[in-house]
Design an enzyme around this catalytic site. Structure first.
Site, PDB file in Angstrom:
ATOM      1  N   LYS A  15       0.827  -1.208   0.000  1.00  0.00           N
ATOM      2  CA  LYS A  15       0.000   0.000   0.000  1.00  0.00           C
ATOM      3  C   LYS A  15       0.871   1.271   0.000  1.00  0.00           C
ATOM      4  O   LYS A  15       2.071   1.216   0.307  1.00  0.00           O
ATOM      5  CB  LYS A  15      -0.944  -0.049   1.203  1.00  0.00           C
ATOM      6  CG  LYS A  15      -1.992  -1.180   1.082  1.00  0.00           C
ATOM      7  CD  LYS A  15      -2.963  -1.145   2.250  1.00  0.00           C
ATOM      8  CE  LYS A  15      -4.108  -2.113   2.048  1.00  0.00           C
ATOM      9  NZ  LYS A  15      -5.105  -2.007   3.156  1.00  0.00           N
TER      10      LYS A  15
ATOM     11  N   TYR B 109     -12.186  -1.310  -4.086  1.00  0.00           N
ATOM     12  CA  TYR B 109     -12.753  -1.465  -2.738  1.00  0.00           C
ATOM     13  C   TYR B 109     -14.276  -1.279  -2.718  1.00  0.00           C
ATOM     14  O   TYR B 109     -14.842  -0.975  -1.675  1.00  0.00           O
ATOM     15  CB  TYR B 109     -12.076  -0.499  -1.771  1.00  0.00           C
ATOM     16  CG  TYR B 109     -10.704  -0.977  -1.316  1.00  0.00           C
ATOM     17  CD1 TYR B 109     -10.580  -2.070  -0.445  1.00  0.00           C
ATOM     18  CD2 TYR B 109      -9.545  -0.370  -1.753  1.00  0.00           C
ATOM     19  CE1 TYR B 109      -9.329  -2.526  -0.022  1.00  0.00           C
ATOM     20  CE2 TYR B 109      -8.287  -0.821  -1.337  1.00  0.00           C
ATOM     21  CZ  TYR B 109      -8.202  -1.896  -0.466  1.00  0.00           C
ATOM     22  OH  TYR B 109      -6.968  -2.340  -0.045  1.00  0.00           O
TER      23      TYR B 109
ATOM     24  N   PHE C 120     -15.537   4.270   6.477  1.00  0.00           N
ATOM     25  CA  PHE C 120     -14.162   4.629   6.123  1.00  0.00           C
ATOM     26  C   PHE C 120     -13.887   4.569   4.624  1.00  0.00           C
ATOM     27  O   PHE C 120     -12.745   4.749   4.194  1.00  0.00           O
ATOM     28  CB  PHE C 120     -13.173   3.723   6.880  1.00  0.00           C
ATOM     29  CG  PHE C 120     -13.364   2.239   6.645  1.00  0.00           C
ATOM     30  CD1 PHE C 120     -12.846   1.615   5.514  1.00  0.00           C
ATOM     31  CD2 PHE C 120     -14.067   1.467   7.568  1.00  0.00           C
ATOM     32  CE1 PHE C 120     -13.017   0.257   5.297  1.00  0.00           C
ATOM     33  CE2 PHE C 120     -14.242   0.093   7.355  1.00  0.00           C
ATOM     34  CZ  PHE C 120     -13.717  -0.504   6.214  1.00  0.00           C
TER      35      PHE C 120
ATOM     36  N   ARG D  33      -2.902 -14.406   4.151  1.00  0.00           N
ATOM     37  CA  ARG D  33      -3.621 -13.637   5.182  1.00  0.00           C
ATOM     38  C   ARG D  33      -2.969 -13.860   6.558  1.00  0.00           C
ATOM     39  O   ARG D  33      -2.854 -12.932   7.353  1.00  0.00           O
ATOM     40  CB  ARG D  33      -5.106 -14.027   5.217  1.00  0.00           C
ATOM     41  CG  ARG D  33      -5.817 -13.845   3.889  1.00  0.00           C
ATOM     42  CD  ARG D  33      -6.674 -12.662   3.696  1.00  0.00           C
ATOM     43  NE  ARG D  33      -7.266 -12.035   4.811  1.00  0.00           N
ATOM     44  CZ  ARG D  33      -7.799 -10.804   4.724  1.00  0.00           C
ATOM     45  NH1 ARG D  33      -7.753 -10.134   3.573  1.00  0.00           N
ATOM     46  NH2 ARG D  33      -8.346 -10.243   5.753  1.00  0.00           N
TER      47      ARG D  33
ATOM     48  N   THR E 200      -5.975  -7.049  10.306  1.00  0.00           N
ATOM     49  CA  THR E 200      -6.177  -5.726   9.697  1.00  0.00           C
ATOM     50  C   THR E 200      -5.613  -4.617  10.582  1.00  0.00           C
ATOM     51  O   THR E 200      -4.947  -3.698  10.098  1.00  0.00           O
ATOM     52  CB  THR E 200      -7.696  -5.493   9.485  1.00  0.00           C
ATOM     53  OG1 THR E 200      -8.239  -6.603   8.775  1.00  0.00           O
ATOM     54  CG2 THR E 200      -7.955  -4.209   8.721  1.00  0.00           C
TER      55      THR E 200
ATOM     56  N   ARG F 193       2.119  -6.863   8.835  1.00  0.00           N
ATOM     57  CA  ARG F 193       1.412  -5.712   9.404  1.00  0.00           C
ATOM     58  C   ARG F 193       1.943  -5.362  10.803  1.00  0.00           C
ATOM     59  O   ARG F 193       2.009  -4.190  11.164  1.00  0.00           O
ATOM     60  CB  ARG F 193      -0.098  -5.975   9.408  1.00  0.00           C
ATOM     61  CG  ARG F 193      -0.710  -5.758   8.014  1.00  0.00           C
ATOM     62  CD  ARG F 193      -2.119  -6.263   7.928  1.00  0.00           C
ATOM     63  NE  ARG F 193      -2.827  -5.774   6.735  1.00  0.00           N
ATOM     64  CZ  ARG F 193      -3.992  -6.243   6.338  1.00  0.00           C
ATOM     65  NH1 ARG F 193      -4.612  -7.200   7.023  1.00  0.00           N
ATOM     66  NH2 ARG F 193      -4.580  -5.764   5.258  1.00  0.00           N
TER      67      ARG F 193
ATOM     68  N   ASN G 225      -2.261   0.078   6.668  1.00  0.00           N
ATOM     69  CA  ASN G 225      -1.774  -1.192   7.200  1.00  0.00           C
ATOM     70  C   ASN G 225      -0.867  -1.967   6.234  1.00  0.00           C
ATOM     71  O   ASN G 225      -0.838  -3.185   6.242  1.00  0.00           O
ATOM     72  CB  ASN G 225      -2.939  -2.038   7.711  1.00  0.00           C
ATOM     73  CG  ASN G 225      -3.976  -2.305   6.633  1.00  0.00           C
ATOM     74  OD1 ASN G 225      -3.773  -1.925   5.488  1.00  0.00           O
ATOM     75  ND2 ASN G 225      -5.050  -2.969   6.999  1.00  0.00           N
TER      76      ASN G 225
ATOM     77  N   HIS H 145      -2.263  -5.325   1.250  1.00  0.00           N
ATOM     78  CA  HIS H 145      -3.580  -5.926   1.010  1.00  0.00           C
ATOM     79  C   HIS H 145      -3.379  -7.376   0.630  1.00  0.00           C
ATOM     80  O   HIS H 145      -2.427  -7.708  -0.076  1.00  0.00           O
ATOM     81  CB  HIS H 145      -4.286  -5.210  -0.152  1.00  0.00           C
ATOM     82  CG  HIS H 145      -5.472  -5.966  -0.681  1.00  0.00           C
ATOM     83  ND1 HIS H 145      -6.706  -5.902  -0.071  1.00  0.00           N
ATOM     84  CD2 HIS H 145      -5.608  -6.836  -1.714  1.00  0.00           C
ATOM     85  CE1 HIS H 145      -7.547  -6.701  -0.723  1.00  0.00           C
ATOM     86  NE2 HIS H 145      -6.908  -7.267  -1.724  1.00  0.00           N
TER      87      HIS H 145
ATOM     88  N   GLU I 132      -9.106  -9.841  -8.513  1.00  0.00           N
ATOM     89  CA  GLU I 132      -8.130  -8.783  -8.214  1.00  0.00           C
ATOM     90  C   GLU I 132      -6.884  -8.907  -9.097  1.00  0.00           C
ATOM     91  O   GLU I 132      -6.296  -7.890  -9.492  1.00  0.00           O
ATOM     92  CB  GLU I 132      -7.786  -8.819  -6.716  1.00  0.00           C
ATOM     93  CG  GLU I 132      -8.995  -8.383  -5.889  1.00  0.00           C
ATOM     94  CD  GLU I 132      -8.825  -8.496  -4.375  1.00  0.00           C
ATOM     95  OE1 GLU I 132      -7.754  -8.938  -3.908  1.00  0.00           O
ATOM     96  OE2 GLU I 132      -9.780  -8.120  -3.667  1.00  0.00           O
TER      97      GLU I 132
HETATM   98  P1  IDP Z   1      -8.334  -6.538   5.212  1.00  0.00           P
HETATM   99  O1  IDP Z   1      -7.473  -5.608   4.391  1.00  0.00           O
HETATM  100  O2  IDP Z   1      -7.589  -7.118   6.385  1.00  0.00           O
HETATM  101  O3  IDP Z   1      -9.031  -7.587   4.379  1.00  0.00           O
HETATM  102  P2  IDP Z   1     -10.925  -5.191   5.369  1.00  0.00           P
HETATM  103  O4  IDP Z   1     -11.863  -5.264   6.535  1.00  0.00           O
HETATM  104  O5  IDP Z   1     -11.296  -5.914   4.110  1.00  0.00           O
HETATM  105  O6  IDP Z   1      -9.482  -5.628   5.891  1.00  0.00           O
HETATM  106  O7  IDP Z   1     -10.747  -3.644   5.048  1.00  0.00           O
HETATM  107  C1  IDP Z   1     -10.101  -3.238   3.852  1.00  0.00           C
HETATM  108  C2  IDP Z   1      -9.158  -2.100   4.182  1.00  0.00           C
HETATM  109  O8  IDP Z   1      -9.906  -0.970   4.620  1.00  0.00           O
HETATM  110  C3  IDP Z   1      -8.191  -2.371   5.347  1.00  0.00           C
HETATM  111  O9  IDP Z   1      -7.054  -3.118   4.965  1.00  0.00           O
HETATM  112  C4  IDP Z   1      -7.832  -0.956   5.756  1.00  0.00           C
HETATM  113  O10 IDP Z   1      -6.873  -0.354   4.894  1.00  0.00           O
HETATM  114  C5  IDP Z   1      -9.167  -0.257   5.593  1.00  0.00           C
HETATM  115  N1  IDP Z   1      -9.935  -0.256   6.847  1.00  0.00           N
HETATM  116  C6  IDP Z   1     -10.577  -1.299   7.428  1.00  0.00           C
HETATM  117  N2  IDP Z   1     -11.169  -0.959   8.584  1.00  0.00           N
HETATM  118  C7  IDP Z   1     -10.901   0.371   8.743  1.00  0.00           C
HETATM  119  C8  IDP Z   1     -11.238   1.323   9.764  1.00  0.00           C
HETATM  120  O11 IDP Z   1     -11.915   1.018  10.751  1.00  0.00           O
HETATM  121  N3  IDP Z   1     -10.766   2.594   9.581  1.00  0.00           N
HETATM  122  C9  IDP Z   1     -10.018   2.973   8.486  1.00  0.00           C
HETATM  123  N4  IDP Z   1      -9.692   2.114   7.512  1.00  0.00           N
HETATM  124  C10 IDP Z   1     -10.110   0.816   7.635  1.00  0.00           C
HETATM  125 MG    MG Z   2     -10.503  -7.439   2.942  1.00  0.00          MG
END
Ligand code: IDP
Ligand code: MG
Length: 132
Positions: free
Chosen positions: A3, A43, A51, A79, A85, A96, A106, A109, A120
């Protein structure tokens, strides 16, 4: 994907090294920058989340590194390898835990299913950009 904030911080090489050392084979890779439209499309599943706007601005805010990776059990193993996350919840030794700045920024992805991995990979790469 690596990212934007991790690419900007110069962590791409270290992260790629860790990916290879963990047994993933790189089948395609590119440095690119997503437009707001492309980041929004990637996304789209999170469109209704509070968010989403922040996520699209962040993911289109600088270059990313996209990769197609191959391994037995790749989705689940990747993962686990990247960690939770929220870096506060990520296990020791994960990408992470080491590189993420926050739940939003984070570092990486990872696809969440084989079906979404195929979608993807096609989002980022033409067939001719993926090695056989
Ligand atoms: P993942 O990347 O671990 O699969 P997801 O829940 O699919 O997590 O969320 C996608 C992306 O959205 C996260 O990797 C992060 O960059 C962002 N994200 C998720 N939750 C939050 C939040 O509560 N605040 C801000 N950004 C978030
Ligand atoms: Mg995800």
């Amino acid at each position: 994907m690596i990212k934007p904030e991790a690419v900007a911080a110069g962590h791409s090489g270290k992260i790629i090294d860790m990916i290879i050392a963990a047994g993933f084979k790189i089948k395609a890779m590119k440095l690119t920058k997503l437009s707001k439209e492309r980041a929004g499309e990637f996304y789209e599943v999170h469109k209704e989340r509070p968010f989403y706007g922040e996520l699209v601005a962040y993911m289109s805010g600088g270059p990313i590194v996209a990769m197609a990776l191959e391994k037995d059990n790749a989705v689940a193993d990747f993962r686990k390898f990247i960690g939770a996350t929220d870096p506060a919840e990520a296990a020791e030794g994960t990408i992470r835990k080491r590189f993420a700045k926050s739940k939003g920024e984070n570092a990486v992805h990872g696809s969440d299913s084989d079906e979404n991995a195929a979608i993807e990979i096609a989002f980022h790469f033409a067939d001719s950009e993926i090695v056989g």
